[in-house]
Design an enzyme around this catalytic site. Structure first.
Site, PDB file in Angstrom:
ATOM      1  N   THR A 290       0.912  -1.132   0.172  1.00 20.74           N
ATOM      2  CA  THR A 290       0.185  -0.242   0.182  1.00 20.74           C
ATOM      3  C   THR A 290       0.582   1.281   0.290  1.00 20.74           C
ATOM      4  OG1 THR A 290      -1.781  -1.427   1.039  1.00 20.74           O
ATOM      5  CG2 THR A 290      -1.716   0.961   1.048  1.00 20.74           C
TER       6      THR A 290
ATOM      7  N   VAL B 284       4.352   8.042  12.334  1.00 21.11           N
ATOM      8  CA  VAL B 284       2.565   8.231  12.537  1.00 21.11           C
ATOM      9  C   VAL B 284       1.845   9.349  12.481  1.00 21.11           C
ATOM     10  CG1 VAL B 284       1.958   9.754  15.294  1.00 21.11           C
ATOM     11  CG2 VAL B 284       4.553   8.131  15.220  1.00 21.11           C
TER      12      VAL B 284
ATOM     13  N   GLY C 179       0.117   8.850  10.014  1.00 19.60           N
ATOM     14  CA  GLY C 179      -0.107   9.281   8.386  1.00 19.60           C
ATOM     15  C   GLY C 179       0.430  10.092   7.593  1.00 19.60           C
TER      16      GLY C 179
ATOM     17  N   GLY D 103      -7.618  -0.002   2.819  1.00 16.41           N
ATOM     18  CA  GLY D 103      -5.495  -0.136   3.040  1.00 16.41           C
ATOM     19  C   GLY D 103      -5.848   0.964   3.912  1.00 16.41           C
TER      20      GLY D 103
ATOM     21  N   LYS E  55       2.509   4.219  18.222  1.00 15.27           N
ATOM     22  CA  LYS E  55       2.846   5.823  17.967  1.00 15.27           C
ATOM     23  C   LYS E  55       2.578   6.694  19.090  1.00 15.27           C
ATOM     24  CE  LYS E  55       0.616   4.870  13.590  1.00 15.27           C
ATOM     25  NZ  LYS E  55      -1.608   4.956  13.426  1.00 15.27           N
TER      26      LYS E  55
ATOM     27  N   GLY F  20      -3.387   4.632   4.175  1.00 13.06           N
ATOM     28  CA  GLY F  20      -3.917   4.902   3.479  1.00 13.06           C
ATOM     29  C   GLY F  20      -2.532   4.866   2.376  1.00 13.06           C
TER      30      GLY F  20
END
Ligand code: NAP
Ligand code: HSE
Length: 435
Positions: free
Chosen positions: A16, A135, A137, A190, A208, A305
């Site tokens: 991904t 952390v 995204g 995802g 995280k 994602g």
């Protein structure tokens, strides 16, 4: 004018996130070259399965299943680790750093467990170890703590750090859809980890939080010592009941400096609906930082994602590439030298609590519960008893919001009534975060 020599990059993994990185590097090649001062060239991509379909931007000739082909290639400047897991990722990164390559990683598990050791290796070899995507995204929270707040002291961090949990809780609240069906959607999109238990049981958020604690509090945290609760036990009924008191339920990762100690905890919490965190929904992550000098600071964005995460990876790639060209490798992370800090016990935590007792609707029951709380010094701020069982025998919920009190006292009060005949289901409690 001769064009500058390109920087050679290897990807460990092309799933991904790795697929997103290959796409962005290809689609934004000119822009990246301009920002870095030299082109970036992906040379090798380590995967497990050569037959698995890859994005067009990741041609077959880059792929290999042999780690030696990647790690033994002296022409590689930067290794981007987007494969996940503890081993062999740790050994690969240790080898890459030790041989003078810069490393970019999205792997919070690895950084939470081995971040301090990997940072020491990077500092010893004067190379960069960048991990923005580990952390939040696509949110630049690592950079904010590492660079923007470097002149301040962080007092606390409250984060919605797991996109999958936030997505599930948002849809449970809005649609009343089932946990399992929403989790399947999160996997399709995802967002979820390979093992989604890491998300829904709170471990991903705990990792995280450990990574954030290195930067926010200079703390090396043993993740096995953290208090971690996931969202499996969040009940539909609690969403409905929370609304009565103007709360929403969010899965939070919380770090607070308490003198020499640290309060670190991960759990679902009741958050006032007027709070900014209560209104961060779907896959969005939010990190609310309180600085001593700065005051509050809120970062919000897509927490999982392909492309949002790849944006963070590529921004690290640009940073470490620039530093390499400027002969300034290792400057960004060499000041992070986490040390052990002891953790505050949950029993000593002081906050407000939401308590739910599902009881038989009989005279005196409320009094017994109120007495049990009073004996432990837990004072009641609000109380609601829902419905009336008539003679159905069905339990009725007694809902209590406590004043601020010690968690140890709340748990002792619950222990003293949980086996009573009037208690029809195990009592439930949730911490209230007045943030
Ligand atoms: P993924 O889709 O499962 O991709 C993992 C990739 O690594 C695959 O290409 C896989 O190869 C390769 N790989 C795994 N183990 C390997 C091994 N032992 N040797 C060689 N190749 C191996 O995972 P992902 O979602 O991209 O996540 C990657 C990392 O990013 C993880 O650390 C994750 O926690 C982190 N992250 C993910 C997100 C997200 O939204 N997904 C967000 C932030 C951070 P094959 O393709 O051949 O199987
Ligand atoms: N599984 C993680 C999440 C991916 O849902 O937040 C981002 O780290």
């Amino acid at each position: 004018v001769s064009s500058p020599v390109s920087l050679k990059v290897a990807l460990l993994g092309c799933g991904t996130v790795g697929g997103g990185v290959a796409r962005l590097v290809s689609q934004n090649a000119e822009q990246l070259a301009a920002r870095i001062g030299a082109p970036v060239e992906i040379r090798r991509v380590l995967v497990r399965d050569l037959a698995r379909p890859r994005p067009l931007e990741c041609p077959k000739e880059w792929l290999t299943t042999d780690p030696e082909v990647v790690l033994g290639d002296e022409s590689i400047d930067i290794v981007v680790e987007v494969m996940g897991g503890e081993e062999p990722a740790r050994s690969y990164l240790d080898r890459a750093l030790s041989s003078g390559k810069a490393v970019v990683s999205a792997n919070k598990l690895l950084l939470a467990k081995h971040g301090p050791a990997l940072l020491r290796t990077a500092a010893r070899r004067s190379v960069d170890l960048a991990f923005e995507a580990a952390v939040g995204g696509g949110i630049p929270v690592i950079r904010t703590l590492r660079e923007a707040l470097t002149g301040d002291r962080v007092l606390s961090v409250h984060g919605i750090l797991n996109g999958t949990c936030n997505y599930i809780l948002t849809r449970m609240r809005n649609e009343g859809a089932s946990f399992e069906s929403i989790l399947k959607d999160a996997q399709k999109l995802g967002y979820a980890e390979v093992d989604p238990a890491m998300d829904v049981d709170g471990h991903d958020a705990a990792q995280k939080l450990a990574v954030l604690s290195m930067l926010a509090f200079g703390a090396a945290v043993d993740i096995d010592q953290l208090s971690v609760e996931g969202i499996r036990d969040v009940d539909d009924v609690d969403f409905r009941l929370a609304e009565r008191f103007d709360f929403n339920i969010k899965h939070l990762a919380i770090g607070i400096a308490r003198g020499q100690k640290l309060e670190l905890r991960v759990h679902p919490a009741m958050v006032p609906t007027s709070s900014v965190l209560a209104n961060i929904n779907d896959v969005l992550n939010g990190v609310y930082i309180q600085g001593r000098a700065l005051g509050p600071c809120l970062l919000v964005g897509r927490g999982a994602g392909e492309l949002p995460t790849a944006v963070s990876v590529v921004s690290d790639l640009v940073d470490v590439a620039r530093a390499r060209l400027a002969n300034a490798s290792g400057l960004a992370t060499r000041q992070i030298q986490p040390i052990n800090r002891s953790l505050l016990s949950l029993d000593d935590l002081e906050t407000r609590y939401y308590l739910r007792f599902d009881v038989g609707d009989d005279p005196g029951v409320l009094g017994k519960i109120a007495s049990a709380l009073g004996e432990q010094g837990v004072s009641v701020e609000q109380m609601v008893q829902e419905g009336r069982a008539e003679n159905t025998g069905n339990p009725v919920p007694i809902l209590i919001i406590s004043h601020r009190c010690r968690e140890g006292a709340v748990k002792a009060a619950i222990r003293s009534v949980r086996d009573a005949a009037f208690m029809k289901r195990p009592p439930r409690f949730m911490r209230i975060e007045d943030i």
